[in-house]
Motif scaffolding. Structure first.
Motif, mmCIF file in Angstrom:
data_model
loop_
_atom_site.group_PDB
_atom_site.id
_atom_site.type_symbol
_atom_site.label_atom_id
_atom_site.label_comp_id
_atom_site.label_asym_id
_atom_site.label_seq_id
_atom_site.Cartn_x
_atom_site.Cartn_y
_atom_site.Cartn_z
ATOM 1 N N SER A 78 -8.341 -30.806 27.021
ATOM 2 C CA SER A 78 -7.046 -30.230 27.407
ATOM 3 C C SER A 78 -6.961 -29.990 28.911
ATOM 4 O O SER A 78 -5.953 -30.313 29.552
ATOM 5 N N SER A 79 -8.009 -29.431 29.505
ATOM 6 C CA SER A 79 -8.018 -29.206 30.957
ATOM 7 C C SER A 79 -8.018 -30.518 31.711
ATOM 8 O O SER A 79 -7.397 -30.646 32.768
ATOM 9 N N PHE A 80 -8.702 -31.504 31.180
ATOM 10 C CA PHE A 80 -8.741 -32.792 31.849
ATOM 11 C C PHE A 80 -7.370 -33.462 31.820
ATOM 12 O O PHE A 80 -6.967 -34.088 32.794
ATOM 13 N N ILE A 81 -6.650 -33.311 30.731
ATOM 14 C CA ILE A 81 -5.299 -33.875 30.640
ATOM 15 C C ILE A 81 -4.401 -33.271 31.721
ATOM 16 O O ILE A 81 -3.679 -33.989 32.405
ATOM 17 N N ILE A 82 -4.482 -31.968 31.911
ATOM 18 C CA ILE A 82 -3.698 -31.318 32.974
ATOM 19 C C ILE A 82 -4.089 -31.895 34.331
ATOM 20 O O ILE A 82 -3.227 -32.196 35.161
ATOM 21 N N PHE A 83 -5.389 -32.079 34.563
ATOM 22 C CA PHE A 83 -5.856 -32.642 35.830
ATOM 23 C C PHE A 83 -5.267 -34.032 36.059
ATOM 24 O O PHE A 83 -4.665 -34.312 37.088
ATOM 25 N N TYR A 84 -5.424 -34.937 35.098
ATOM 26 C CA TYR A 84 -5.010 -36.315 35.364
ATOM 27 C C TYR A 84 -3.497 -36.495 35.339
ATOM 28 O O TYR A 84 -2.975 -37.464 35.905
ATOM 29 N N GLN A 85 -2.755 -35.560 34.761
ATOM 30 C CA GLN A 85 -1.295 -35.649 34.818
ATOM 31 C C GLN A 85 -0.751 -35.261 36.190
ATOM 32 O O GLN A 85 0.390 -35.550 36.508
ATOM 33 N N ASN A 86 -1.595 -34.627 37.004
ATOM 34 C CA ASN A 86 -1.171 -34.179 38.324
ATOM 35 C C ASN A 86 -1.672 -35.066 39.454
ATOM 36 O O ASN A 86 -1.579 -34.684 40.618
ATOM 37 N N ILE A 87 -2.219 -36.219 39.124
ATOM 38 C CA ILE A 87 -2.680 -37.129 40.179
ATOM 39 C C ILE A 87 -2.125 -38.534 39.937
ATOM 40 O O ILE A 87 -1.686 -38.863 38.846
ATOM 41 N N LYS A 88 -2.173 -39.343 40.987
ATOM 42 C CA LYS A 88 -1.772 -40.745 40.862
ATOM 43 C C LYS A 88 -3.047 -41.560 40.680
ATOM 44 O O LYS A 88 -3.938 -41.528 41.520
ATOM 45 N N TYR A 89 -3.115 -42.278 39.592
ATOM 46 C CA TYR A 89 -4.304 -43.069 39.297
ATOM 47 C C TYR A 89 -3.881 -44.457 38.838
ATOM 48 O O TYR A 89 -2.738 -44.682 38.444
ATOM 49 N N ASP A 90 -4.819 -45.395 38.915
ATOM 50 C CA ASP A 90 -4.551 -46.770 38.490
ATOM 51 C C ASP A 90 -4.756 -46.953 37.001
ATOM 52 O O ASP A 90 -4.011 -47.656 36.340
ATOM 53 N N GLU A 91 -5.804 -46.316 36.481
ATOM 54 C CA GLU A 91 -6.139 -46.506 35.072
ATOM 55 C C GLU A 91 -6.988 -45.334 34.609
ATOM 56 O O GLU A 91 -7.735 -44.745 35.381
ATOM 57 N N ILE A 92 -6.867 -44.995 33.352
ATOM 58 C CA ILE A 92 -7.745 -44.002 32.754
ATOM 59 C C ILE A 92 -8.432 -44.667 31.560
ATOM 60 O O ILE A 92 -7.809 -45.424 30.822
ATOM 61 N N GLN A 93 -9.718 -44.426 31.455
ATOM 62 C CA GLN A 93 -10.490 -45.009 30.364
ATOM 63 C C GLN A 93 -11.179 -43.883 29.597
ATOM 64 O O GLN A 93 -11.876 -43.061 30.190
ATOM 65 N N LEU B 243 -7.020 -41.744 46.850
ATOM 66 C CA LEU B 243 -8.022 -40.709 46.581
ATOM 67 C C LEU B 243 -8.056 -39.720 47.743
ATOM 68 O O LEU B 243 -8.455 -40.055 48.847
ATOM 69 N N THR B 244 -7.624 -38.511 47.474
ATOM 70 C CA THR B 244 -7.569 -37.497 48.525
ATOM 71 C C THR B 244 -8.604 -36.406 48.256
ATOM 72 O O THR B 244 -9.117 -36.272 47.138
ATOM 73 N N LYS B 245 -8.860 -35.635 49.286
ATOM 74 C CA LYS B 245 -9.774 -34.503 49.153
ATOM 75 C C LYS B 245 -9.228 -33.509 48.119
ATOM 76 O O LYS B 245 -9.980 -32.903 47.363
ATOM 77 N N LYS B 246 -7.910 -33.371 48.073
ATOM 78 C CA LYS B 246 -7.272 -32.475 47.101
ATOM 79 C C LYS B 246 -7.615 -32.912 45.673
ATOM 80 O O LYS B 246 -7.938 -32.090 44.816
ATOM 81 N N TYR B 247 -7.565 -34.231 45.392
ATOM 82 C CA TYR B 247 -7.909 -34.743 44.064
ATOM 83 C C TYR B 247 -9.367 -34.448 43.729
ATOM 84 O O TYR B 247 -9.685 -34.000 42.633
ATOM 85 N N ILE B 248 -10.228 -34.717 44.689
ATOM 86 C CA ILE B 248 -11.659 -34.501 44.452
ATOM 87 C C ILE B 248 -11.932 -33.015 44.216
ATOM 88 O O ILE B 248 -12.664 -32.656 43.293
ATOM 89 N N ASN B 249 -11.318 -32.161 45.026
ATOM 90 C CA ASN B 249 -11.524 -30.717 44.853
ATOM 91 C C ASN B 249 -11.018 -30.232 43.500
ATOM 92 O O ASN B 249 -11.669 -29.423 42.841
ATOM 93 N N SER B 250 -9.847 -30.718 43.070
ATOM 94 C CA SER B 250 -9.335 -30.286 41.762
ATOM 95 C C SER B 250 -10.198 -30.835 40.628
ATOM 96 O O SER B 250 -10.392 -30.180 39.604
ATOM 97 N N PHE B 251 -10.756 -32.035 40.817
ATOM 98 C CA PHE B 251 -11.688 -32.605 39.842
ATOM 99 C C PHE B 251 -12.936 -31.726 39.741
ATOM 100 O O PHE B 251 -13.386 -31.379 38.646
ATOM 101 N N LEU B 252 -13.451 -31.327 40.897
ATOM 102 C CA LEU B 252 -14.663 -30.511 40.907
ATOM 103 C C LEU B 252 -14.402 -29.078 40.435
ATOM 104 O O LEU B 252 -15.329 -28.386 40.010
#
Length: 176
Positions: free
Chosen positions: A72-87, A116-125
């Motif tokens: 559930s937390s991961f879904i929130i994370f990836y809905q807030n970023i621009k990505y090419d593909e999710i596997q 890929l921004t620092k903001k994305y990496i920080n929110s991932f971490l």
């Protein structure tokens, strides 16, 4: 051709009763296709960065799925970023859809390095702070990167050790 030489050596070792396993980050269908093309004589295949082990007939020997709590937390994370593909890693391979009724082995987001921004990496971490019982991996390639979540302590070497224990193989008899 180095591939032919490698296969020749594998066959020679197998005649001496060596057990041969491939350990990869790839899914089973992806690596099985290469094994079939090159006719590589394998005994085991470790896939998805060590999350699952198959025998040479495609039967699952062992698997180490992630707990659904993080999804559930991961879904929130990836809905807030621009990505090419999710596997999403499942025993049958990488799929682009999340299925809550299947054993989930890992999650990978492919992002173009320009996005890929620092903001994305920080929110991932930050997910790591919420759910420390997982591995958070960032694989960078020349044009894209993967942000991956795997079960904690699961890796190719973990799966090799698991297989070693199942087969009762001495540490001195393992070559990688």
């Amino acid at each position: 051709d180095s591939m032919k030489e490698n296969i020749k050596m594998i066959k020679k070792l197998k005649k001496q009763n060596f057990i041969f396993a491939i350990a990869t980050g790839r899914s089973y269908p992806s690596i099985k296709e290469k094994i079939n093309i090159y006719q590589i004589p394998i005994d085991y295949i470790i896939c998805c960065d060590g999350s699952i082990i198959y025998d040479n007939k495609g039967k699952i020997v062992d698997m180490f799925p992630i707990n659904q709590e993080i999804v559930s937390s991961f879904i929130i994370f990836y809905q807030n970023i621009k990505y090419d593909e999710i596997q999403f890693s499942y025993p049958e391979g990488y799929l682009n859809n999340l299925y809550r009724d299947k054993k989930l082995l890992g999650i990978n987001i492919c992002i173009n390095n320009r996005l890929l921004t620092k903001k994305y990496i920080n929110s991932f971490l930050k997910l790591k702070e919420q759910y420390p019982a997982y591995n958070y991996l960032i694989y960078t390639h020349p044009t894209y990167s993967y942000l991956c979540i795997k079960p904690q302590n699961i890796s190719k070497s973990y799966a090799i050790n698991s297989l070693k224990e199942k087969l009762n193989i001495d540490d001195n008899d393992i070559y990688v």
